[in-house]
Design an enzyme around this catalytic site. Structure first.
Site, PDB file in Angstrom:
ATOM      1  N   ALA A   4     -33.337  -2.081  12.565  1.00  0.00           N
ATOM      2  CA  ALA A   4     -33.613  -0.944  13.421  1.00  0.00           C
ATOM      3  C   ALA A   4     -32.564  -0.537  14.434  1.00  0.00           C
ATOM      4  O   ALA A   4     -32.648   0.475  15.139  1.00  0.00           O
ATOM      5  CB  ALA A   4     -34.909  -1.041  13.867  1.00  0.00           C
ATOM      6  N   ALA A   5     -31.255  -1.372  14.578  1.00  0.00           N
ATOM      7  CA  ALA A   5     -30.381  -0.897  15.669  1.00  0.00           C
ATOM      8  C   ALA A   5     -29.671   0.582  14.964  1.00  0.00           C
ATOM      9  O   ALA A   5     -29.756   1.341  15.857  1.00  0.00           O
ATOM     10  CB  ALA A   5     -29.237  -1.982  15.451  1.00  0.00           C
ATOM     11  N   GLY A   6     -29.529   0.718  13.853  1.00  0.00           N
ATOM     12  CA  GLY A   6     -29.070   1.969  13.415  1.00  0.00           C
ATOM     13  C   GLY A   6     -30.153   3.256  13.662  1.00  0.00           C
ATOM     14  O   GLY A   6     -29.997   4.212  14.165  1.00  0.00           O
ATOM     15  N   ASP A   7     -31.493   2.824  13.297  1.00  0.00           N
ATOM     16  CA  ASP A   7     -32.625   3.603  13.484  1.00  0.00           C
ATOM     17  C   ASP A   7     -32.825   3.969  15.211  1.00  0.00           C
ATOM     18  O   ASP A   7     -32.894   5.264  15.326  1.00  0.00           O
ATOM     19  CB  ASP A   7     -33.805   3.075  13.125  1.00  0.00           C
ATOM     20  CG  ASP A   7     -33.925   2.696  11.691  1.00  0.00           C
ATOM     21  OD1 ASP A   7     -33.244   3.504  10.909  1.00  0.00           O
ATOM     22  OD2 ASP A   7     -34.590   1.782  11.205  1.00  0.00           O
TER      23      ASP A   7
HETATM   24  O1  RIB Z   1     -33.841   0.205   9.364  1.00  0.00           O
HETATM   25  C1  RIB Z   1     -34.700  -0.801   9.660  1.00  0.00           C
HETATM   26  C2  RIB Z   1     -36.040  -0.599   8.485  1.00  0.00           C
HETATM   27  O2  RIB Z   1     -35.547  -0.659   7.271  1.00  0.00           O
HETATM   28  C3  RIB Z   1     -37.113  -1.585   8.446  1.00  0.00           C
HETATM   29  O3  RIB Z   1     -37.950  -1.494   9.628  1.00  0.00           O
HETATM   30  C4  RIB Z   1     -37.566  -1.612   7.325  1.00  0.00           C
HETATM   31  O4  RIB Z   1     -38.837  -0.825   7.042  1.00  0.00           O
HETATM   32  C5  RIB Z   1     -36.675  -0.845   6.421  1.00  0.00           C
HETATM   33  O5  RIB Z   1     -37.036   0.359   6.096  1.00  0.00           O
END
Ligand code: RIB
Length: 309
Positions: free
Chosen positions: A251-254
């Site tokens: 989730a770093a990119g998110d």
């Molecule tokens: O980018 C991380 C996410 O990728 C995780 O939370 C997982 O659900 C996948 O979708």
């Protein structure tokens, strides 16, 4: 509440095992721990934008199972508008099976479940949310035709349109590019989309230029510990990353995408929004899990104090 940022995308329950290393094909490995945590690229980006100062709405689908209820409750607890979050009957929620190793790398298998039910019609049904927003964010964990529809409507309504092309499995349709204000891939996604190797700053620049020439107005190529590369029609700029000790890069990119969108919606300059996204992402990799790792505004501001970010 009118949302400034609308995220159209996936919600997953992440089933996360830690192991000394990622397993090889056919191998059974003893893990060290297991947790069930809310995730999904769409939901993670919505949570990041909300924690980092934006009013956010989520457009997506959950199953009629316990995970679906937990995913919705988690977003509501963050103050995220969930009127366009649809519960699909007789369907499981999206699931991600994640292994994180001792060097903080991960491997992920996703099962779309209810995410596959996010149709273009469901996006049309909540067009009022898009009309009122400043920024529209999409990723690639929901049906391709829905992403295309959301990008096209975002562009037609004059919104700032962000596509995080993750996970990428093939080149983007050529007609998508002119709909995109900010294309935000990581290294492997940029390599796949451009067909060019990305293993140095020089090659990253070539890939980012290639994607901009394909028609995206601006490209921000995230390079992990090597920072981020911004490319537009006027040139390029490298943004070094804050130095941190990573424990989990999930989730770093998110976090970067959500933080960047939140900063834009608060009126920050592009350069400031990129640095803010990097500060938020740097904090996220020092913590385990997807949504639990995403920092709050005060934490990012505190981490930036004393730096020139
Ligand atoms: O980018 C991380 C996410 O990728 C995780 O939370 C997982 O659900 C996948 O979708």
């Amino acid at each position: 509440m009118q949302a400034q940022v609308v995220v159209i995308g996936s919600l997953n329950m992440d089933l996360v095992a830690r192991a000394p290393r990622l397993p090889r094909a056919g191998e059974t490995l003893a893990g060290e721990s297991f947790v069930t945590l809310p995730g999904g690229k769409g939901a993670n980006q919505a949570v990041a934008a909300a924690r980092l100062g934006a009013r956010v709405a989520m457009v997506g689908c959950i199953g009629d199972d316990a995970h679906g209820q937990q995913l919705r409750d988690g977003l509501l607890a963050e103050g995220i508008e969930c009127s366009a979050l649809t519960r699909i009957e007789r369907c499981s929620s999206g699931t991600a099976l994640i292994v994180v190793d001792d060097s903080s790398q991960n491997a992920i298998v996703i099962v779309a479940g209810a995410n596959a039910e996010l149709s273009p019609q469901r996006v049309s049904d909540c067009e009022g949310l898009l009309e009122a927003a400043q920024v529209v964010i999409c990723q690639l964990e929901v049906p391709t035709e829905t992403v295309a529809h959301a990008l096209e409507r975002g562009r037609a309504l004059g919104k700032t349109v962000i596509l995080n092309p993750a996970p990428a499995s093939e080149a983007l349709p050529a007609h998508w590019y002119p709909w995109i204000d900010y294309l935000i891939p990581n290294e492997s996604e940029a390599a796949l989309l451009s067909g060019l190797p990305v293993d140095s700053l020089e090659s990253a620049l070539a890939a980012a230029e290639h994607l901009r020439k394909a028609g995206a107005a601006k490209v921000i190529l995230t390079l992990g510990a090597r920072g981020a590369l911004f490319v537009d029609a006027d040139g390029h700029r490298h943004f070094p990353a804050p130095s941190v000790r990573a424990v989990d890069t999930t989730a770093a990119g998110d976090t970067f995408v959500g933080a960047f969108a939140a900063a834009l919606s608060r009126g920050c300059s592009e350069a400031r929004a990129i640095r803010f996204g990097q500060s938020a992402a740097a904090l996220s990799v020092t913590r385990a899990g997807a949504q639990p790792s995403i920092p709050y505004l005060a934490e990012v501001e505190a981490s930036e104090m004393g730096s020139d970010a």
